[in-house]
Design a protein around this motif. Sequence first.
Motif, mmCIF file in Angstrom:
data_model
loop_
_atom_site.group_PDB
_atom_site.id
_atom_site.type_symbol
_atom_site.label_atom_id
_atom_site.label_comp_id
_atom_site.label_asym_id
_atom_site.label_seq_id
_atom_site.Cartn_x
_atom_site.Cartn_y
_atom_site.Cartn_z
ATOM 1 N N ILE A 12 0.811 -1.222 0.000
ATOM 2 C CA ILE A 12 0.000 0.000 0.000
ATOM 3 C C ILE A 12 0.843 1.271 0.000
ATOM 4 N N LEU A 13 2.140 1.168 0.293
ATOM 5 C CA LEU A 13 2.988 2.345 0.286
ATOM 6 C C LEU A 13 3.495 2.628 -1.125
ATOM 7 N N PRO A 14 3.968 3.855 -1.376
ATOM 8 C CA PRO A 14 4.474 4.181 -2.718
ATOM 9 C C PRO A 14 5.563 3.217 -3.158
ATOM 10 N N HIS A 15 5.469 2.768 -4.392
ATOM 11 C CA HIS A 15 6.453 1.816 -4.905
ATOM 12 C C HIS A 15 7.697 2.548 -5.425
ATOM 13 N N GLY A 16 8.785 1.811 -5.548
ATOM 14 C CA GLY A 16 10.035 2.399 -5.992
ATOM 15 C C GLY A 16 10.794 3.004 -4.833
ATOM 16 N N ARG A 17 11.540 4.039 -5.107
ATOM 17 C CA ARG A 17 12.414 4.641 -4.107
ATOM 18 C C ARG A 17 11.821 5.950 -3.606
ATOM 19 N N THR A 18 11.841 6.117 -2.305
ATOM 20 C CA THR A 18 11.411 7.361 -1.682
ATOM 21 C C THR A 18 12.643 8.183 -1.335
ATOM 22 N N ARG A 19 12.681 9.415 -1.781
ATOM 23 C CA ARG A 19 13.841 10.271 -1.500
ATOM 24 C C ARG A 19 13.771 10.774 -0.054
ATOM 25 N N PHE A 20 14.920 10.770 0.597
ATOM 26 C CA PHE A 20 15.011 11.296 1.959
ATOM 27 C C PHE A 20 16.271 12.146 2.055
ATOM 28 N N ASP A 21 16.082 13.453 2.162
ATOM 29 C CA ASP A 21 17.213 14.380 2.244
ATOM 30 C C ASP A 21 17.629 14.536 3.704
ATOM 31 N N TYR A 22 18.946 14.576 3.912
ATOM 32 C CA TYR A 22 19.413 14.708 5.294
ATOM 33 C C TYR A 22 20.718 15.485 5.361
ATOM 34 N N TYR A 23 20.793 16.355 6.373
ATOM 35 C CA TYR A 23 22.026 17.045 6.743
ATOM 36 C C TYR A 23 22.148 16.944 8.263
ATOM 37 N N PRO A 24 23.340 17.186 8.841
ATOM 38 C CA PRO A 24 23.521 16.990 10.284
ATOM 39 C C PRO A 24 22.490 17.753 11.119
ATOM 40 N N GLU A 25 21.895 17.035 12.063
ATOM 41 C CA GLU A 25 20.922 17.557 13.017
ATOM 42 C C GLU A 25 19.587 17.951 12.385
ATOM 43 N N ARG A 26 19.323 17.509 11.177
ATOM 44 C CA ARG A 26 18.008 17.794 10.600
ATOM 45 C C ARG A 26 16.892 17.157 11.425
ATOM 46 N N TYR A 27 17.226 16.087 12.160
ATOM 47 C CA TYR A 27 16.207 15.424 12.968
ATOM 48 C C TYR A 27 15.540 16.397 13.936
ATOM 49 N N ALA A 28 16.258 17.443 14.373
ATOM 50 C CA ALA A 28 15.667 18.405 15.306
ATOM 51 C C ALA A 28 14.450 19.081 14.698
ATOM 52 N N TRP A 29 14.526 19.446 13.412
ATOM 53 C CA TRP A 29 13.373 20.080 12.755
ATOM 54 C C TRP A 29 12.244 19.073 12.563
ATOM 55 N N LEU A 30 12.593 17.837 12.215
ATOM 56 C CA LEU A 30 11.556 16.817 12.014
ATOM 57 C C LEU A 30 10.781 16.569 13.304
ATOM 58 N N LEU A 31 11.465 16.562 14.439
ATOM 59 C CA LEU A 31 10.792 16.357 15.722
ATOM 60 C C LEU A 31 10.034 17.599 16.159
ATOM 61 N N LEU A 32 10.608 18.780 15.934
ATOM 62 C CA LEU A 32 9.950 20.013 16.359
ATOM 63 C C LEU A 32 8.628 20.237 15.637
ATOM 64 N N ARG A 33 8.507 19.768 14.408
ATOM 65 C CA ARG A 33 7.224 19.898 13.702
ATOM 66 C C ARG A 33 6.092 19.311 14.531
ATOM 67 N N HIS A 34 6.363 18.154 15.138
ATOM 68 C CA HIS A 34 5.327 17.483 15.930
ATOM 69 C C HIS A 34 5.219 18.082 17.327
ATOM 70 N N ALA A 35 6.337 18.505 17.880
ATOM 71 C CA ALA A 35 6.301 19.091 19.218
ATOM 72 C C ALA A 35 5.530 20.406 19.228
ATOM 73 N N VAL A 36 5.695 21.192 18.184
ATOM 74 C CA VAL A 36 5.029 22.495 18.112
ATOM 75 C C VAL A 36 3.541 22.338 17.835
ATOM 76 N N GLY A 37 3.163 21.299 17.085
ATOM 77 C CA GLY A 37 1.751 21.091 16.767
ATOM 78 C C GLY A 37 1.193 22.265 15.986
ATOM 79 N N ASN A 38 0.070 22.797 16.435
ATOM 80 C CA ASN A 38 -0.528 23.966 15.791
ATOM 81 C C ASN A 38 0.050 25.273 16.312
ATOM 82 N N GLY A 39 0.976 25.165 17.239
ATOM 83 C CA GLY A 39 1.604 26.337 17.823
ATOM 84 C C GLY A 39 1.811 26.148 19.311
ATOM 85 N N CYS A 40 2.932 26.663 19.830
ATOM 86 C CA CYS A 40 3.177 26.578 21.265
ATOM 87 C C CYS A 40 4.193 27.638 21.666
ATOM 88 N N ASN A 41 4.268 27.899 22.960
ATOM 89 C CA ASN A 41 5.249 28.848 23.484
ATOM 90 C C ASN A 41 6.595 28.155 23.691
#
Length: 299
Positions: A12-41
């Motif tokens: 059921i997932l997309p077939h072939g290759r899925t591109r995933f771009d990465y640079y050092p510490e990019r994981y911080a932005w990926l996690l912050l997207r969920h931590a911030v949600g719709n907005g937070c202080n």
Amino acid sequence: MEAQLIDDIVAILPHGRTRFDYYPERYAWLLLRHAVGNGCNIAELRQSPYAGLLHKPRVKAWLAQLGGPRLRPDDVLAADGDATPLHFTLTLDRWQGQQTTRGNANLVLQLNFDREHDRHYQNLIAPTQRYGPFVCASHPVCEGGRNTLAWARLDIDLETGEVLIEEIQNDWLRRVTHCLKYPRYLQRRGANPDGLAEYAAWLLPRYQRIWAEAMLAATVWFVREELGIARMFYHSPESNLRLKDLDADWAPPRSLYTDLPRQFCFRQQGTVPHFLRHKRAKLARRAPLFELDLGRKAA
């Protein structure tokens, strides 16, 4: 997990290759997207499991530029991408049996090298065999023409919405380092030892420092965005040995099961996935796993 479930997920997932771009510490932005949600202080973030992300150099510089107390999801999205990434690809496979917590199958997520790497590899090492000198054919590497830098094995329960990250592993860089000591090994594997030193001098600084965080970042992204699962578990050194019945002599580097999950805001809460609560609950409590719940916002 059952092998049929893996086949269903792959179908059921997309077939072939899925591109995933990465640079050092990019994981911080990926996690912050969920931590911030719709907005937070920012103050709320500092009191949350994601507080450690605010000390990352890129994040600190970004917060200083914002100049306000509240974060919005668009702020995080705009900040992600301020560096030149490596263009990895992701592929899926199935792993059966060995070194699994439930003695069953795992879904494999493979992080495959970017094209620039493959050009250097072909030009300098010139492998003539199907599996080149840095590939362990008995491990779950990509069979579709790409060279696999690392992989993660996942045990997934769609009913409870939980994923156990069984392992993150890399053979390629370790074998390159081994071949630097024993270059004749390359000749036995049908490769050119003359280009090894130049290849290693280019390869190791580029990938050695980031392969583990890139692999776990890809795993967290895949589980949350492609599978839609927020709650993830990750083995500690103790649970990795006890729940898989591994010999301590074959234990992987401790940092992969201590420093790495903590870096990604996983915490040892003393809880286990529902699918382990009956079979190995007592054992798991004596060897607690790490847990991350991206369904929980900072606010």
